[in-house]
Write a protein that holds these residues in place. Structure first.
Motif, PDB file in Angstrom:
ATOM      1  N   LEU A   1     -34.833   5.757 -33.030  1.00 20.46           N
ATOM      2  CA  LEU A   1     -33.488   6.274 -33.236  1.00 20.46           C
ATOM      3  C   LEU A   1     -32.945   6.610 -31.857  1.00 20.46           C
ATOM      4  N   ALA A   2     -31.758   6.105 -31.529  1.00 22.28           N
ATOM      5  CA  ALA A   2     -31.225   6.322 -30.189  1.00 22.28           C
ATOM      6  C   ALA A   2     -29.706   6.300 -30.192  1.00 22.28           C
ATOM      7  N   CYS A   3     -29.137   6.959 -29.195  1.00 19.40           N
ATOM      8  CA  CYS A   3     -27.688   6.964 -29.030  1.00 19.40           C
ATOM      9  C   CYS A   3     -27.244   5.703 -28.294  1.00 19.40           C
ATOM     10  N   ASP A   4     -25.933   5.519 -28.187  1.00 13.01           N
ATOM     11  CA  ASP A   4     -25.445   4.268 -27.594  1.00 13.01           C
ATOM     12  C   ASP A   4     -25.680   4.181 -26.096  1.00 13.01           C
ATOM     13  N   GLY A   5     -26.089   5.275 -25.460  1.00 11.00           N
ATOM     14  CA  GLY A   5     -26.480   5.201 -24.061  1.00 11.00           C
ATOM     15  C   GLY A   5     -27.661   4.275 -23.851  1.00 11.00           C
ATOM     16  N   ILE A   6     -28.479   4.108 -24.888  1.00 10.37           N
ATOM     17  CA  ILE A   6     -29.599   3.152 -24.862  1.00 10.37           C
ATOM     18  C   ILE A   6     -29.098   1.767 -25.255  1.00 10.37           C
ATOM     19  N   TRP A   7     -28.370   1.688 -26.358  1.00 14.26           N
ATOM     20  CA  TRP A   7     -27.968   0.388 -26.913  1.00 14.26           C
ATOM     21  C   TRP A   7     -26.906  -0.316 -26.084  1.00 14.26           C
TER      22      TRP A   7
END
Length: 384
Positions: free
Chosen positions: A241-247
């Motif tokens: 699970l990750a925020c868009d800073g990763i994606w």
């Protein structure tokens, strides 16, 4: 949305835990943003007599402030499991597990009731706080994995080394989202709601939720989560699970491949998450970054062969740097030159999904050891 610092804040927050045949690790970093607006939740065993073998994980990506994301991290789980639709507290005392549909309804109701509750917080009513937050969460039961997403944070499930499932990002340009926005009297400009907000679903953001005659899920910005269910299998390896800073800088497949390779190098899930965040920073992420990694029993484990291969790669990197500095000592080779040269020389040999960017810290460490008088203020602009 949001201003940037002159230099990223790279201090990391880590947590980890074990329970219910799961392991988890997480990492969050402020990065280039002026404020850290992300929040997270990790509960290995849900504190309810009938849910002790259930777990809950979530990531919240705040914007225009951190109040809503922080409140969601504290309250979302309770709003999900304690509403009537989740059907936990049956009056006759029957000891049964909630059904799939009960859980899905309970998740939706939890999101909506939490959003309504936050609308009445004094700082929101006064107009002092206008923040909002995306939310992606997962409830892991002994048989199923439930995912819920509201906004553009994302969850993926890796099975047999491949990305087998991903939640859907809620962007204003998505046809269904755009239709709802327009039906509520809004518009989509520069891929944003009314030219301003980059997500079409979120908790908070009440200035986009005041259209008269429209229900909570029909507003310009909807708090309704999209829910998904995956039956657990022995082939399940891990979920993220990750925020868009990763994606923003890594695809689903790249992240699956990179994490799989790192799990064969280190048993520490926190260290794997740290490497993901560091790599995303080098790849150009300008946002806050938060990632929760949950490993199932089928996750890759440390491999002697993989550790040996990693060591050999580091040795090749050092040899290349030595070669550059020794063969051309008269040249003032700065770090950017060396990084480019190593990336070109060893192309195709770097960790899958992470690329040479995942080895920037290693290259930098070796460079300064071999050239101790070099300028230590290296920015990510030096990265090709």
């Amino acid at each position: 949305m949001g201003a940037f610092l002159d230099k990223p804040k790279t201090e990391k927050h880590n947590e980890g835990g074990v329970g219910n045949r799961l392991r988890y690790g997480l990492c969050s970093m402020q990065g280039w943003r002026v404020e850290m607006e992300d929040a997270h939740t990790a509960v290995v065993s849900i504190p309810h007599s009938r849910l002790k073998d259930w777990s809950f994980f979530a990531v919240f990506d705040g914007h225009a402030g951190a109040r809503v994301s922080a409140f969601c991290a504290e309250e979302l789980l309770n709003h999900i499991i304690k509403n009537e639709d989740f059907k936990l507290d049956l009056t006759d005392g029957t000891e049964i597990q909630p059904s799939i549909e009960d859980v899905k309804r309970g998740i939706k109701t939890g999101f909506l009731t939490l959003d309504e509750k936050m609308r009445h917080m004094p700082e929101v009513l006064s107009g002092e706080d206008k923040s909002g937050s995306t939310a992606v969460c997962s409830i892991v039961s002994p048989r199923f994995i439930f995912f819920a997403n509201c906004g553009d944070s994302r969850a993926i499930l890796c099975r047999k080394g491949k990305c087998a499932f991903s939640t859907t990002d809620h962007k204003p340009i998505n046809p269904g989202e755009k239709e709802r926005i327009q039906n509520a009297g809004g518009s989509v400009m520069i891929q944003r709601v009314n030219g301003s907000l980059a997500v079409s679903r979120a908790l908070g953001d009440y200035e986009y939720k005041n259209v008269e005659g429209k229900g909570p899920c029909e507003q310009l910005v909807s708090p309704e989560p999209e829910t998904f269910v995956e039956e657990r299998t022995p082939d399940d390896e891990f979920m993220v699970l990750a925020c868009d800073g990763i994606w923003d800088v890594m695809t689903n497949d790249e992240l699956c491949a990179f994490i799989s390779s790192r799990l064969k190098i280190t048993p520490s899930l926190e260290e794997v998450c740290n490497q993901v965040v560091d790599t995303c920073l080098v790849k150009g992420s300008r946002d806050n970054m938060s990632i929760v990694l949950v490993a199932f029993e089928g996750a890759p484990t440390v491999s002697e062969e993989a550790v040996k291969k990693e060591k050999e790669l580091d040795e090749k990197i050092e040899l290349k740097i030595k070669d550059i500095l020794q063969k051309e000592p008269q040249e003032n080779h700065d770090f950017s030159y060396v990084l480019h040269a190593v990336a070109d020389e060893l192309v195709g040999q770097f960790p899958p999904g992470g690329g040479f960017q995942s080895k920037k810290n290693t290259i930098e460490s070796i460079y300064h050891r071999l050239k101790p008088n070099a300028d230590h203020d290296i920015s990510d602009e030096d990265v090709p």
